[in-house]
Design an enzyme around this catalytic site. Sequence first.
Site, short mmCIF file in Angstrom:
data_model
loop_
_atom_site.label_atom_id
_atom_site.label_comp_id
_atom_site.label_asym_id
_atom_site.label_seq_id
_atom_site.Cartn_x
_atom_site.Cartn_y
_atom_site.Cartn_z
N ALA A 166 -3.13 14.23 1.36
CA ALA A 166 -2.16 13.93 0.31
C ALA A 166 -2.02 12.41 0.11
CB ALA A 166 -0.83 14.60 0.62
N CYS A 167 -0.79 11.92 0.02
CA CYS A 167 -0.58 10.51 -0.31
C CYS A 167 -1.13 9.56 0.74
CB CYS A 167 0.90 10.22 -0.52
SG CYS A 167 1.49 10.90 -2.06
N SER A 168 -1.43 10.07 1.92
CA SER A 168 -1.97 9.18 2.97
C SER A 168 -3.48 9.28 3.07
CB SER A 168 -1.32 9.51 4.31
OG SER A 168 0.03 9.08 4.30
N SER B 136 -2.47 8.65 -3.02
CA SER B 136 -3.03 7.83 -1.95
C SER B 136 -3.52 6.46 -2.42
CB SER B 136 -4.19 8.57 -1.27
OG SER B 136 -5.32 8.60 -2.11
#
Length: 386
Positions: free
Chosen positions: A168-170, A346
């Site tokens: 996901a965002c990381s 990300s």
Amino acid sequence: MQNSSPEKVTPVLTGNPVISATGLFTPEDSITNEELVESFNAYVERFNTAHAVAIAAGEIEPLAPSSVEFIEKASGIKARHVMSKAPILDPDIMAPRWEARSNEEFSMMAEIGVAAARQALERAGRDPGDVDAVLCAASNMERPYPAMAIEIQQALGIDGFGFDMNVACSSATFGIQTAADYIRSGNAKSVLVVSPEITSGHLNWRDRDSHFIFGDVATAVLVEDAAIAPAKHWDILGTKLKTVFSNNIRNNFGFLNRAHPESAGTADKLFVQEGRKVFKEVVPMVAQMIVDEAARLGIDPQALRRLWLHQANAGMNRLISHRVLGHEATDDESPTVLDTYGNTSSAGSIIAFHLNSDDLSAGDTGLICSFGAGYSAGTVFVRKAA
Ligand code: COA
């Protein structure tokens, strides 16, 4: 009798990972909050008119309008780039639209990933033939296989291997640590971490709570062994990853949806979050993680020259940077790209780094940091080499 057990082999860590260069692809189209809210409110008006009788009878709830003031105040977002503007703003569609592509054509993610990757390679003066691996690290994959990373690898003429990874965002910081570990172990000397984020596909443009959040973009980070990197690079002082399970940001889209066709197309097959809870839980978790990791690396967090934080919410970044630096951060210390890019999953912290790092001096230290669904968080402490 001789002992036949195999000799213990101690792995020799050979490489010293650095960031050689970054690249950025920005779609031409951009949607302002004013345009977005006008379209959303037209949809709300149509819905409420069409369901006026049921609403009057108390059978369904009327939809509430969105507001430019709320969006800017609550998030710091003023505009977002998208791959396909007109259909998103069309109250009858409110989703991206483009021609389906054949298997012989470039896929959308590979196309924009390659654009960002080419810029990173050019900036590093790196011949793609000398890159060993491509990681496509992103939130929303266009298909399960073949990997977009392998398509990008082929388009760039890279020998070696590639694979997709989704945290996901990381995703980008997890990709950077993965690349750095290949280099530390001697398994690679040059690794491209590409993050094509076409978030407009998973965003529910009809959901008042989240319709303003995301934008499309692609970034690339070239992680290399210092031995082959250009003189102008960023030393990686340390990387740290963390995950803690949470349902507060969730998307239930997947091939097992076929097992319960009655729930196809429900809102949970797109991005859903409990924004307030995310805000409250993630801020302390990430601030503590940064402070702990700085201590482990022997870095004084208050001496960090710049924080390139995940770009989800300006208020979250204000609180995290205050905790880390010990004072309210200036725009120079904690730059934002939320105003023009929105949340690009990300790619956000990488865009911030790409656009706001050339002015730093040799010896300056900084932090690239991501956080988001999972929960997941990643830190990459860097120091400008030259
Ligand atoms: N326009 C106008 N008002 C709106 C609105 C909109 N588009 N969306 C929500 N509101 C209203 C709500 O109905 C609520 O009204 P009430 O107080 O009368 O009940 C009020 O605004 C506050 O809503 P809330 O959802 O609590 O807003 P918030 O201040 O938490 O901000 C986010 C929402 C999403 C911007 C914020 O929670 C956030 O960014 N959280 C972190 C998200 C994050 O990092 N996610 C990671 C994703 S990768």
